[in-house]
Scaffold this motif. Structure first.
Motif, PDB file in Angstrom:
ATOM      1  N   GLY A  90     -12.598  -8.513  -3.254  1.00 38.28           N
ATOM      2  CA  GLY A  90     -12.839  -7.070  -3.227  1.00 38.28           C
ATOM      3  C   GLY A  90     -12.518  -6.337  -4.508  1.00 38.28           C
ATOM      4  N   GLU A  91     -12.434  -7.037  -5.612  1.00 36.37           N
ATOM      5  CA  GLU A  91     -12.149  -6.375  -6.888  1.00 36.37           C
ATOM      6  C   GLU A  91     -13.376  -5.618  -7.375  1.00 36.37           C
ATOM      7  OE1 GLU A  91     -10.420  -8.550 -10.028  1.00 36.37           O
ATOM      8  OE2 GLU A  91      -8.510  -8.646  -8.992  1.00 36.37           O
ATOM      9  N   ASN A 137       1.838  -4.542  -1.087  1.00 34.81           N
ATOM     10  CA  ASN A 137       0.720  -3.652  -1.373  1.00 34.81           C
ATOM     11  C   ASN A 137      -0.585  -4.416  -1.538  1.00 34.81           C
ATOM     12  OD1 ASN A 137       2.427  -1.408  -1.400  1.00 34.81           O
ATOM     13  ND2 ASN A 137       3.018  -1.836  -3.511  1.00 34.81           N
ATOM     14  N   VAL A 138      -1.013  -5.092  -0.502  1.00 36.65           N
ATOM     15  CA  VAL A 138      -2.303  -5.776  -0.562  1.00 36.65           C
ATOM     16  C   VAL A 138      -3.266  -5.091   0.397  1.00 36.65           C
ATOM     17  CG1 VAL A 138      -1.394  -8.014  -1.271  1.00 36.65           C
ATOM     18  CG2 VAL A 138      -1.666  -7.527   1.138  1.00 36.65           C
ATOM     19  N   SER A 139      -4.514  -5.044  -0.010  1.00 37.72           N
ATOM     20  CA  SER A 139      -5.513  -4.411   0.840  1.00 37.72           C
ATOM     21  C   SER A 139      -5.790  -5.296   2.054  1.00 37.72           C
ATOM     22  CB  SER A 139      -6.812  -4.192   0.048  1.00 37.72           C
ATOM     23  OG  SER A 139      -7.407  -5.438  -0.237  1.00 37.72           O
ATOM     24  N   ASP A 140      -6.311  -4.681   3.092  1.00 39.62           N
ATOM     25  CA  ASP A 140      -6.661  -5.432   4.296  1.00 39.62           C
ATOM     26  C   ASP A 140      -7.715  -6.494   3.997  1.00 39.62           C
ATOM     27  OD1 ASP A 140      -4.894  -3.919   5.742  1.00 39.62           O
ATOM     28  OD2 ASP A 140      -6.414  -2.542   6.522  1.00 39.62           O
ATOM     29  N   GLN A 141      -8.512  -6.254   2.949  1.00 38.87           N
ATOM     30  CA  GLN A 141      -9.581  -7.184   2.607  1.00 38.87           C
ATOM     31  C   GLN A 141      -9.037  -8.523   2.095  1.00 38.87           C
ATOM     32  OE1 GLN A 141     -12.530  -5.467   0.096  1.00 38.87           O
ATOM     33  NE2 GLN A 141     -13.878  -7.216   0.256  1.00 38.87           N
TER      34      GLN A 141
END
Length: 176
Positions: A90-91, A137-141
């Motif tokens: 997702g970057e 702090n990681v995205s759900d993706q």
């Protein structure tokens, strides 16, 4: 060397006093690498089949494939998919394919192999899993693919995230 009489008698052992004793590494061996955003990640060496530098013209684009896939390569007679790992995670930063070589990490689990294209390779390093922390702090993706993180430098907030190659290989996102 075998004809040298000092070899068998032990004479001359004090010739190199500056040589340090080898230390047993702690932890497990991992490959560190960077994505186009300069985020740093690691994969366990046990899941890596091969690391290579691949010329972009040797990656064959496949029409109507997932946009996460750059194409296929021939890895020692076996055709494998090559994915843009940054896009998969997702970057927003796009992998630069306009260069002479692209680093590709071929990961394997249960006879399934996938090439992960990254921005640049780092070092092989012994990392202690006992110091692995839960990722904050990681995205759900990307959360399903991150096993945890090591804090490399607290002042600069540099972290190293450990990816789970098996979860990446099993992802349903490849068929989208």
């Amino acid at each position: 060397m075998v004809n040298n009489p000092d070899f068998f008698t032990g004479k001359g052992q004090d010739l190199a006093p500056d040589i340090q004793e080898l230390q047993t590494p702690e932890g497990e061996l991992h490959l560190r690498f960077y994505l186009p955003s300069q985020s740093e990640f690691a994969l366990p060496a046990t899941g890596i089949r091969e690391v290579m530098q691949q010329a972009p013209d040797r990656i064959t684009a496949i029409p109507n494939a997932s946009p996460l896939l750059l194409g296929t390569i021939n890895l020692r007679g076996q055709i494998i998919w090559v994915a843009d790992l940054g896009q998969f995670l997702g970057e927003e930063a796009i992998l630069n394919t306009d260069r002479s070589e692209i680093p590709v990490i071929a990961v394997e689990a249960q006879e399934t192999i996938l090439g992960l294209a990254v921005d640049r390779l780092g070092e092989m390093e012994w990392l202690d899993l006992e110091h692995l922390q839960l990722s904050n702090n990681v995205s759900d993706q990307i959360a399903p693919y991150v096993q945890g993180e090591w804090i490399i430098n607290e002042e600069s907030r540099q972290i190293l995230r450990l990816l789970d190659h098996v979860e990446i290989l099993r992802s349903a996102r490849w068929v989208a």
